[in-house]
Design an enzyme around this catalytic site. Structure first.
Site, short mmCIF file in Angstrom:
data_model
loop_
_atom_site.label_atom_id
_atom_site.label_comp_id
_atom_site.label_asym_id
_atom_site.label_seq_id
_atom_site.Cartn_x
_atom_site.Cartn_y
_atom_site.Cartn_z
CG ASP A 602 -2.01 -1.13 1.04
OD1 ASP A 602 -3.08 -1.02 1.65
OD2 ASP A 602 -1.76 -2.12 0.33
CD GLU A 832 -4.77 -4.50 9.11
OE1 GLU A 832 -4.74 -4.36 7.88
OE2 GLU A 832 -5.48 -3.79 9.87
#
Length: 858
Positions: A602, A832
């Site tokens: 990302d 995460e």
């Protein structure tokens, strides 16, 4: 649907396409091979710019770039000789590429999932499961339109929980914790949910003994506990918890299908029979029975024609609220009315006192009047019999876990069991249409089904291609059968070009959870081919004589060949050995560093000004892994020798350390990097739109103008040559990488490896005024695992850095275990990502964070 057509990969080479073009437009179609032409450098560069070796050039462009010298006999002879020599060298990249370059989105439809199921003994064993990944507890079958079951709950003593009724898993509910404590991925699971002072346990067991319907019989136990409250005793009316359980038949609920479709009916039952129905395609006659209810349980029911499962929460709220108004605010139950003549839904609410539980049993394969043994079958799956069966399955899980994963520390072992259980318990089965951008329009990919793990039930309850490769490293250690079926299902989504959607957003339940801007997929965009990692493990098993692995690989190899060819033909860079992720936005001024979503990393800092001349280090390393893996698979399945030679030749090219260093290495700094048009100093500055007066932040260059250079940011991307084991064990570049890796002012921390050097100007920086940092310093388990694995590799082979690698591996492993296990015990979740040892991002995140199991295993 899935078609039984076979892909003839022998016709997928570029030569077949060139032959067809010559028939259509003449010999000029082969000018792309004219390496001796005056235009050879231009043509060669164009091929790499448009997608790697052997990319076809349009015939009209080819005519423009050719000259009359092309037809000179001597030159023609030279061209032929070049082809002969290239072929003899075994370096015919062209045969690795798919013929099609169209953007028409059509899955290939080879039925690989069906074949994997058949090879493992048929569908029956895994037909039923907790395959509704979006819910706290839901069951469905692996069919497009299934009979589905699910649970909701709310607390009558806390009216706000009625407005926010628990059904679809969500971080917004603020639960103290939920997740599977045990789940074998096949026949059994036990989950604990902690919501305020209420604790629910949900357990299920499948049984094929005496069952006649597809998938067998099924038992569910829901238990309720509650902490005593100083102001409200357990025995008072407010102490009960409202538990809702429903059956929805999607065959009835969804829009009409052709008349030839299997028939289905559903009816609300009476007494202890909660619902009955009939399904021609799988269960025959079936019934859902309340086999046991605790003392003081109050019951009410409703029904309706509800189209989609994600609308069930609002249906239940509406029905209860309308009855609440009808009774003048007295009742918080259903009205026990069902005016729908052909309902798709039967839903029951139970007000359960703390300390009690419900046993619900599904039996199938019944005739029109039942089989006379429903109560007997239900009794073997409820009460004391179910208690004993759950204990038996739990013991079997623990024994199987101990056999496959040797973990000495008891705390790490228990958390690892839960990590594995949540990965398996989050496997979903989805059917729907991926939305694809093709030819300037957004179109629906044909209806497909996918059997997949998901990263997070609460935040990412859908399939992600690059996550799945990491998931399968864990799953295949537990069950190769499940892993092969999941892998095959993903390759069933591949289209004729070799593209696989990066995200599988299939069906209304999944679509309802995704922001609109992330829904549409682009068939030119890739994702890291992480699935190659478990496939390489399968290839090694096949090479050692595992015939099941060989059969599996033989089935998927034609698709793998086209998939890898698609990477070569679409993700190539501007020169030999260079590769570039597509999808970066070169026009944005709103991002500090334009994101590279396709890389999976990302907002990791790349070249500040995206161009076609970028070279992405991580992608080159992924392709190197792919070439070596494809060579091993080709040899394992007995593919034509030329194909194995081609893959080996490409692997040797990309594994060449000098070639890698020439494109990506900073000799002075001793580290690997991307390359591109890059400005060292940029910042987000506020600006005011003169027309609207709106203040926003835009990126500005605050130092020297951008220039083509190495992007000197040290982080995860810099470690890919190490992760993919592309460095010689005595290499000075390996030693330099290890020194920078171990520097606690860069990536090393007591909690694991940071994603970006703490010295970087991007460390912890927002990418836009609205986007917090993501891959800019946080510890991510998946790439920490790859580094840990690589350190183990270099520690075990002869080389001058072996001792250093062994010490670093041991310390990194302990740091990761301390972080993952400690934070789970503190918060009740796996996360995460981790920042300074604290869990951040979505939770529970039991996708690749479940690699904890492999990290902890000795």
């Amino acid at each position: 649907g899935k078609h039984r057509a076979e892909l003839d990969w022998r016709t997928q080479g570029r030569g077949a396409m060139a032959t067809r073009k010559r028939k259509k437009k003449g010999t000029a179609g082969v000018v792309g091979h004219n390496h001796n032409s005056p235009h050879s450098k231009k043509n060669s560069k164009k091929k790499y710019e448009k997608g790697g070796p052997g990319k076809d050039i349009d015939d009209d462009d080819a005519l423009k770039s050719s000259s009359s010298l092309f037809f000179h006999p001597i030159l023609l002879f030279a061209i032929i000789m070049v082809f002969v020599l290239v072929g003899l060298a075994g370096f015919s990249f062209f045969s690795l590429l798919p013929t099609s370059t169209t953007t028409i989105s059509k899955p290939l439809g080879l039925g690989l999932f069906d074949k994997a199921v058949a090879r493992s003994g048929g569908e029956n064993h895994l037909y039923w499961g907790t395959y509704r990944s979006t819910t706290y507890f839901g069951l469905r079958a692996r069919t497009e339109r299934s009979l589905v079951f699910g649970m909701m709950w709310w607390d009558p003593s806390r009216p706000q929980t009625f407005q926010n009724m628990r059904h679809q898993a969500s971080q917004d509910h603020g639960l103290e914790g939920y997740g599977w404590e045990r789940h074998d991925g096949e026949t059994y699971g036990e989950q604990v949910i902690r919501d305020g002072d209420v604790t629910l346990t949900t357990s299920f067991v499948k049984s094929e003994e005496g069952a006649r319907g597809k998938g067998g019989d099924l038992a569910v136990r829901i238990g309720v506990e509650r902490k005593p409250d100083a102001n409200q005793g357990v025995g008072k009316p407010g102490g009960k918890v409202a538990v809702l359980f429903y059956a929805l038949d999607e065959r009835i609920a969804l829009p009409p299908t052709p008349a030839s479709s299997p028939r289905a009916t559903l009816r609300v039952g009476s007494g202890n029979v909660l619902a009955t129905g009939d399904r021609e395609e799988d269960f025959g006659g079936w019934s859902l029975r309340l086999a046991r209810a605790g003392v003081g349980v109050d019951r009410s029911a409703s029904c309706g024609l509800v189209r989609h499962a994600h609308n069930l929460t609002s249906f239940a709220q509406k029905e209860i609220y309308e009855n609440y108004l009808r009774t003048g605010g007295v009742s918080t139950e259903f009205a026990d009315l069902c005016g729908e003549p052909e309902p798709s839904l039967a839903i029951h609410q139970f007000l359960v006192p703390p300390g009690e539980h419900l046993d619900l049993v599904f039996v199938s394969g019944l005739g029109p009047g039942g089989d006379g043994h429903e109560e007997l079958r239900a009794s073997t799956l409820s009460g004391p019999a179910l208690t004993a069966l759950l204990a038996e399955r739990r013991e079997a899980f623990d024994s199987r876990f101990a056999e496959r994963f040797q973990i000495g520390d008891p705390s790490a072992a228990e958390v690892s069991k839960r990590a594995l259980s949540n990965l398996l318990g989050s496997i979903g089965h989805f059917t729907g249409n991926v939305r694809v951008r093709a030819g300037g329009k957004v179109v629906d990919y044909p209806t497909t089904s996918l059997f997949t793990c998901v990263p997070s039930r609460s935040f990412f309850p859908r399939g992600f291609l690059w996550d799945e490769g990491f998931h399968q490293l864990v799953v295949r250690r537990w069950s190769k059968r499940i892993s092969r079926q999941i892998t095959s299902s993903w390759f069933d989504m591949m289209n004729a070009d070799g593209w696989i959607p990066r995200e599988a957003i299939l069906g209304h339940e999944a679509l309802d959870r995704v922001p609109p801007e992330f829904v549409t997929q682009d068939p030119t965009h890739a994702n890291p081919p992480s699935m190659l990692m478990p496939l390489r493990m399968a290839a090694r098993g096949a090479s050692l004589g595992d015939e099941e692995e060989r059969d599996f690989l033989s089935s998927v190899y034609p698709s793998l060949r086209v998939w890898f060819g698609w990477f070569l033909s679409t993700q190539g860079g501007d020169r030999e050995g260079a590769y570039r992720w597509r999808g970066r936005d070169s026009s944005t001024t709103r991002e500090l560093n334009p994101k590279t979503l396709t890389s999976g990393l990302d907002d990791y800092p790349r070249a500040t000004h995206p161009t076609e001349g970028e070279r992405h280090l991580d992608l080159r390393c992924w392709v190197a892994l792919g070439a070596r893996t494809m060579a091993e698979i080709a040899e394992a399945v007995g593919a034509p020798e030329q194909e194995a030679r081609d893959f080996n030749s490409l692997a040797r090219l990309l594994e060449d350390e000098q070639g890698l260093r020439s494109l990506h290495y900073d000799e002075e700094a001793g580290s690997f990097h991307d390359y591109g048009l890059h400005a060292e100093q940029v910042a987000l500055r506020s600006t005011t739109d003169e027309r609207t007066g709106v203040v926003s932040k835009v990126r500005v260059v605050t130092g020297a103008a951008p220039e083509n250079q190495l992007v000197r940011e040290f982080g995860y991307v810099s470690l890919f040559p190490l992760m993919m084991r592309l460095l010689h064990p005595d290499s000075e570049a390996l030693g330099a990488t290890l020194r920078k890796l171990r520097d606690d002012q860069q990536l090393w921390s007591p909690f694991g490896l940071r994603s970006l050097s703490s010295r970087s100007r991007y460390f912890g920086a927002r990418n836009t005024e609205h986007d917090p940092p993501y891959w800019r310093g946080a510890v991510w388990v998946n790439l920490n695992y790859l580094v840990l694995d690589a350190l183990g590799h270099y520690a075990e082979i002869e080389g001058k850095h072996a001792g250093e690698c062994a010490e670093m591996r041991a310390e990194l492993r302990q740091n990761l275990l301390k972080t993952l296990v400690g934070e789970y015990n503190r918060t009740g979740y796996l996360w995460e990502q981790y920042v300074d040892g604290l869990g951040k991002g979505s939770h529970p995140f039991t996708g690749w964070t479940a690699l904890l199991v492999l990290i902890a295993s000795e």
